[in-house]
Write a protein that holds these residues in place. Structure first.
Motif, short mmCIF file in Angstrom:
data_model
loop_
_atom_site.label_atom_id
_atom_site.label_comp_id
_atom_site.label_asym_id
_atom_site.label_seq_id
_atom_site.Cartn_x
_atom_site.Cartn_y
_atom_site.Cartn_z
N ARG A 1 8.61 28.09 33.36
CA ARG A 1 7.18 27.92 33.64
C ARG A 1 6.89 28.07 35.14
NH1 ARG A 1 3.94 25.39 29.82
NH2 ARG A 1 2.70 24.46 31.47
N CYS B 1 6.62 31.86 35.91
CA CYS B 1 5.36 32.54 35.59
C CYS B 1 4.15 31.83 36.19
CB CYS B 1 5.20 32.74 34.09
SG CYS B 1 5.00 31.23 33.20
N LEU C 1 2.91 28.70 35.52
CA LEU C 1 2.20 27.68 34.74
C LEU C 1 2.50 26.29 35.27
CD1 LEU C 1 2.65 29.12 31.15
CD2 LEU C 1 0.53 28.94 32.43
N GLU D 1 -1.55 32.98 41.56
CA GLU D 1 -2.13 32.65 40.26
C GLU D 1 -1.31 33.28 39.13
OE1 GLU D 1 -4.64 30.76 39.44
OE2 GLU D 1 -4.96 30.18 41.52
N VAL D 2 -1.29 32.60 37.99
CA VAL D 2 -0.51 33.04 36.85
C VAL D 2 -0.81 34.50 36.49
CG1 VAL D 2 -0.02 32.62 34.42
CG2 VAL D 2 -0.60 30.71 35.91
N GLU D 3 -2.12 34.81 36.39
CA GLU D 3 -2.49 36.11 35.84
C GLU D 3 -2.13 37.27 36.76
OE1 GLU D 3 -4.49 33.59 36.38
OE2 GLU D 3 -6.22 34.16 37.60
N ALA E 1 4.04 38.27 34.76
CA ALA E 1 5.25 37.78 34.11
C ALA E 1 4.77 37.16 32.82
CB ALA E 1 5.94 36.75 34.98
N VAL E 2 5.12 37.76 31.70
CA VAL E 2 4.54 37.31 30.45
C VAL E 2 5.51 36.39 29.73
CG1 VAL E 2 5.32 39.34 29.18
CG2 VAL E 2 3.33 38.06 28.37
N MET E 3 4.95 35.35 29.15
CA MET E 3 5.77 34.32 28.50
C MET E 3 5.67 34.44 26.98
SD MET E 3 7.13 30.99 29.15
CE MET E 3 6.34 29.46 29.51
N VAL F 1 6.62 28.67 20.08
CA VAL F 1 5.56 28.48 19.09
C VAL F 1 4.67 29.73 19.00
CG1 VAL F 1 5.49 25.99 19.27
CG2 VAL F 1 4.08 27.35 20.80
N SER G 1 2.18 30.96 19.98
CA SER G 1 0.80 30.85 20.47
C SER G 1 -0.03 32.09 20.17
CB SER G 1 0.77 30.62 21.98
OG SER G 1 1.56 29.53 22.30
N ALA H 1 3.24 40.55 23.99
CA ALA H 1 3.80 40.40 25.33
C ALA H 1 4.12 41.77 25.93
CB ALA H 1 5.06 39.54 25.27
N SER I 1 -10.55 32.51 39.20
CA SER I 1 -9.15 32.70 39.53
C SER I 1 -8.78 31.96 40.80
CB SER I 1 -8.90 34.20 39.68
OG SER I 1 -7.53 34.44 39.75
N SER J 1 -0.77 25.79 24.93
CA SER J 1 0.02 27.03 25.06
C SER J 1 -0.82 28.27 24.76
CB SER J 1 1.24 26.98 24.16
OG SER J 1 0.87 27.20 22.83
N TYR J 2 -1.94 28.11 24.02
CA TYR J 2 -2.79 29.29 23.77
C TYR J 2 -3.36 29.81 25.09
CZ TYR J 2 -2.85 28.26 18.76
OH TYR J 2 -2.50 28.04 17.48
N ALA K 1 -0.59 31.19 27.25
CA ALA K 1 -0.18 32.53 26.83
C ALA K 1 -1.19 33.54 27.35
CB ALA K 1 -0.08 32.59 25.32
N ARG L 1 -3.09 33.31 29.92
CA ARG L 1 -2.94 33.47 31.37
C ARG L 1 -1.76 34.39 31.69
NH1 ARG L 1 -4.76 29.43 34.74
NH2 ARG L 1 -4.36 30.92 36.39
N THR L 2 -0.62 34.17 31.04
CA THR L 2 0.53 35.02 31.38
C THR L 2 0.30 36.46 30.93
OG1 THR L 2 1.84 34.74 29.37
CG2 THR L 2 2.09 33.06 31.07
N LEU L 3 -0.63 36.64 29.98
CA LEU L 3 -0.96 38.01 29.57
C LEU L 3 -1.97 38.65 30.52
CD1 LEU L 3 -1.23 37.38 25.74
CD2 LEU L 3 0.41 38.92 26.82
N GLY L 4 -2.36 37.92 31.54
CA GLY L 4 -3.21 38.51 32.56
C GLY L 4 -4.64 38.02 32.57
N ALA L 5 -4.98 37.01 31.75
CA ALA L 5 -6.36 36.55 31.70
C ALA L 5 -6.63 35.56 32.84
CB ALA L 5 -6.66 35.88 30.37
N LYS L 6 -7.80 35.69 33.46
CA LYS L 6 -8.19 34.73 34.48
C LYS L 6 -8.63 33.46 33.77
CE LYS L 6 -9.20 38.22 37.77
NZ LYS L 6 -8.94 39.40 36.92
#
Lengths: 362, 546
Positions: free
Chosen positions: A47, A50, A52, A71-73, A77-79, A83, A85, A147, B12, B446-447, B450, B452-457
């Motif tokens: 975490r 990426c 988080l 910032e994460v976005e 780096a995709v998680m 689960v 999600s 992902a 962001s 986690s939704y 997920a 955010r890590t996919l690039g969403a602000k």
């Protein structure tokens, strides 16, 4: 071309340290497995990579560029979590296209990408299905496609196979690895399953209590563990504590009762307190000869192997994996000898907190 | 679209997020919590005036104590009755299957959908002796005593809460435990009493607190019922005393008394909240002794049938019929002078207020709800989580008075419509927050992670992932807030007795003996509320299907 580096990363939750001065390097396009018992701080490490979770101290670099506060976005780096999600209100295709739609790709590009992604994970005919209509394996593959479709070159996998049943899990290991390799991704895969790590990783980092214990190829970590903990956690080991009494072709270790066993040569001095470790899988059982004599205490049938627990010299507990074909030779209570190739027996200095504490998986 | 994009973009930035949250927090404290309890500060800082005008005046204190005594007494009696009759009903709703159960289920919730003003009126003409005849045929007119009337009225307000809280817990209790008790030789009654009931603790306490607090703080219906029988200046509960004093305010100086009553009501409500929290975690039901022979008798034959029959009888006679009695006015001949224009202007005003209130609740309540749901372990999160309940349990008249004192007393805000809107936001905000926070808590973080890590602000993650998932709860919260604002009497009167909302309009009609018009307005308001509630059910139903 992302390489990842964690430098002295620490994360405190109150008084517990989920990461305690982590140093770890992942090369570009490498498949690294972080292996450790539950609560070792594996997920926290992931975490933090990426974004988080923010580290309490230390720095994280992507391609030698400091991303610690990024910032994460923006990290790309995709998680992929255990689960999955998957967004419950979107169908498979919408889920897969989430990343591209955020980046406002054209519809044509999106559709083409969706087609190729769904094909890759064998879900072309389920594009309109909602997540809850899919089996566990399909959900896992959808999450993977989502992902991958995001275009990120860093893939972080948090126990991605955990929720699947055993057979599927083993199948997907190969698939996941070859996909990552063919797409040239840098992967960090967190798992507590040593078999999974051994099969999938280019390198394994063994994590315990927020610290990296050892990093190396699966072969290195399995065959040359640097501590009794790693020796026992990556492939269970039998242990024998005593003093070094002679060095030469083999190291000979003798305990207080005068029982002696041979091991591979080491740097330890004569008279030093040591622990000898030999993998359960490398320990042999015979009915007529061996290094130590004892009796069979318990036999657990495992299919192609039989797990045998023995009591040696009336006080030592050893375990052995015996091929199924030898099952007729022993029964509970029957006398037995154990031996091993001394080259496969390692010698470690005695751990400062004692052997029992060292082996704890908490 | 470009606004959304700008919001996406700035969301962001960490500083923007912190700033926005700071704003929400300040809004909550300055516009919701502080005005709601400001009267405490006001009273303490001006204790001398209270001393001179109220505390040293035995007659005035007697009135205040009398009103509070009535309030607590009624709340206690009503709650006890609710437990006794609500438990078998909850049992029937959860454990029994029969035809028409679906309708019964809806029927139980009906009183919640009635605007309190309409309900108070309906119950008064059914049970009691209104000042203005004629009333429709079928009215019983048994209880001229205001105390009895208010108890009967409050049973209707609280009964659904009790049945719902009890059945919610009952549904969660594994029947196997009880079965195990029975296979071990206990009769059904013993098994239920010694095994299931103790597991019920949380439900009982929730039900108890909800009913008690509801009865204690009920103003609108009570005030209208008392007005309808002409006892509004003779018999008081705490909240109606505020309404009554507010009425006198123009003619004489009653501010000290208003402050005193409001303070006492607010303090007791907050105390109640704390006692409830404490009781939830510590109270045990001590019954473990068994009387096998008697209890076996209670488990078989006639007793269970009589119990079920009585539950239905009670519900229909004391809850359903009095609520719906007002519809019988439709059969009455209309008077010659009959004019809807007053109603229309009132309903327009009410809709405008409720609409603005709901939008404000959503904009400012949703971020707050997300914060407390996502930080339920943090100290600030927990604190805010408790604070947000305060406006819900404070009697709305006390809240309205306090709020009016805060904004109007300092000459900060003069405009009465703005004051009414602020007061309505204060007691509807928690409804939205509670609903949305409950929904967000159910959604795995986690939704969003997920996404955010996919690039969403952050804001994209909110509107594309979280919002669609919690949509129905959001809508449910909005409808509740809207309906509540539409039917509110007490707070409005306490802020501005001349406000032209529908419930205040109805109070005015009753006062001027225009019962027929009051009934018609009530019926119209009931129908509007039903429509909204129907929408609510539809929304929450479809959520259940997902």
């Amino acid at each position: 071309m992302p390489s990842i580096r964690l430098s002295e990363v620490t994360k405190k939750y109150g008084s517990t340290r989920a990461a305690d001065g982590l140093n770890l390097e992942v090369q570009d396009k490498e498949y690294l497995c972080i292996l450790g018992p539950t609560g070792a701080g594996k997920t926290t490490a992931l975490r933090m990579v990426c974004g988080l979770t923010l580290p309490s101290s230390g720095r994280i670099f992507f391609d030698e560029q400091d991303v610690t506060g990024m910032e994460v976005e923006r990290r790309e780096a995709v998680m992929l979590s255990q689960v999955y999600s998957l967004f419950p209100h979107m169908d498979v295709q919408q889920n897969v296209l989430f990343g591209p739609s955020i980046k406002e790709w054209s519809e044509k590009d999106c559709n083409r990408l969706a087609r190729s992604m769904l094909e890759m994970v064998h879900l072309s005919n389920r594009a309109q299905a909602l997540p809850h209509e899919l089996s566990g394996g399909m959900q896992q593959r959808t999450a993977l496609a989502r992902a991958l479709a995001s275009g990120s070159k860093v893939l972080l996998l948090d126990e991605p196979l955990r929720a699947l049943d055993a057979r599927l899990r083993i199948e997907l290991r190969k698939e996941l690895r070859s996909l990552a390799k063919s797409l040239e991704l840098t992967c960090i895969h967190v798992t507590h399953d040593q078999d999974e790590a051994l099969v999938m990783a280019d390198r394994i980092a063994v994590l315990r209590r927020g610290k990296v214990m050892q990093v190396g190829t699966p072969k290195e970590v399995f065959e040359n563990p640097n501590s009794p903990f790693v020796a026992n956690f990556v492939g269970q080991s039998n242990f024998f504590t005593g003093k070094v009494v002679s060095k030469g072709e083999w190291t000979i270790v003798e305990d207080q009762r005068g029982v002696r066993v041979p091991a591979r040569p080491c740097d330890m001095e004569i008279g030093e307190e040591v622990v000898m470790a030999v993998k359960v899988g490398n320990t042999r059982i015979k009915s007529d000869e061996g290094f130590l004599k004892g009796t069979v205490e318990r036999m657990l049938y495992e299919g192609s192997n039989v797990h045998v627990d023995l009591v040696l010299c009336d006080y030592l507990r050893f375990s052995v994996k015996m091929p199924n074909r030898k099952i007729g030779e022993f029964e509970v209570g029957s006398p037995a000898y154990v031996s091993w190739n001394p080259r496969e027996a390692l010698v470690f200095p005695i751990p400062p907190e004692g052997l029992e504490e060292e082996l704890k998986v908490d | 679209m470009s606004i959304l994009k700008t919001v996406d973009e700035i969301s962001s930035r960490n500083k923007v997020r912190k700033g926005w949250f700071g704003f929400i927090l300040i809004f909550f404290l300055v516009f919701i919590i502080f005005p709601s309890i400001y009267v405490l500060l006001f009273g303490i800082s001006d204790w001398q005036t209270l001393q001179d005008n109220v505390l040293s005046n035995p007659d005035r204190m007697a009135v205040i104590y009398g009103a509070l005594f009535n309030s607590f007494g009624i709340a206690l009696i009503v709650t006890l009755i609710d437990i006794i009759v609500g438990l078998p009903m909850a049992w029937i709703m959860v454990r029994k299957e029969f035809r028409g159960k679906k309708y019964l289920d809806t029927l139980i919730d009906m009183p919640l959908a009635f605007p309190t003003a309409a309900l108070g009126f309906s119950v008064a003409i059914f049970w009691s002796v209104p000042v203005s005849a004629p009333v429709p045929a079928g009215a019983l007119g048994w209880f001229a005593d205001p105390l009895m009337l208010i108890i009967l009225l409050h049973i209707i307000f609280t009964y659904p809460y009790m049945v719902r809280s009890l059945s919610a817990i009952l549904e969660q209790i594994d029947q196997n435990v009880e079965m195990a008790g029975m296979t071990l030789g206990a009769s059904r009654f013993t098994a239920v009493r010694t095994i299931t009931l103790p597991l019920f603790r949380a439900g009982m306490i929730t039900g108890f607190i909800l009913c008690f607090a509801r009865s204690l703080s009920e103003t609108g219906g009570t005030y209208i019922a008392l007005t309808a029988i002409g006892k509004d200046s003779l018999f008081f509960t705490g909240p109606t005393l505020i309404a009554h004093l507010k009425d006198l305010e123009g003619a004489q100086n009653v501010q000290a008394e208003l402050v005193m009553v409001s303070m006492l009501l607010i303090v007791s409500a907050i105390l109640l909240l704390f006692i409830a929290k404490y009781a939830m975690s510590t109270l045990r039901i001590p019954w473990s002794k068994v009387w096998p022979r008697w209890e076996r008798k209670l488990s078989r034959g006639l007793v269970p049938k009589v119990k079920d029959g009585f539950s239905f009888f009670f519900m229909f006679l004391f809850v359903i019929i009095p609520s719906f009695f007002i519809f019988s006015y439709i059969l009455m001949p209309a008077p010659e002078v009959f004019d809807w224009s007053g109603f229309f202007s009132a309903i327009m005003y009410s809709f405008a207020v409720a609409g603005i209130v709901t939008v404000a609740d959503l904009l400012l309540g949703v971020p707050f709800a997300i914060y407390i749901a996502r930080n339920s372990r943090g100290r600030l999160g927990r604190l805010l989580d408790s604070l947000v309940n305060i406006p819900l349990i404070i009697p709305t008249t006390a809240l309205g008075f306090s709020l009016g004192l805060f904004w109007g007393g300092q000459n900060l805000i003069q405009d009465t419509t703005v004051l009414v809107i602020l007061a309505h936001i204060a007691f509807t905000y928690p409804l939205v927050v509670r609903n949305v926070a409950g929904a967000v808590e159910e959604v795995d973080p986690s939704y969003e992670e997920a996404a955010r890590t996919l690039g969403a602000k952050p804001f994209q993650a909110f509107r594309k992932v979280l919002l669609p998932i919690i949509k129905s709860s959001l809508l449910a919260g909005a409808i509740l807030a809207f309906t509540r604002s539409l039917g509110e009497t007490g707070a409005t009167i306490a802020v501005h007795p001349g406000a032209n909302t529908v419930p205040v309009y109805i109070v005015g009609l009753i006062r001027s003996d225009q019962f027929y018009m009051a009934a018609m307005s009530s019926i119209a308001l009931i129908l509007i509320s039903f429509l909204l509630m129907f929408g609510l059910r539809h929304v929450t139903r479809s959520r259940g299907d997902q």
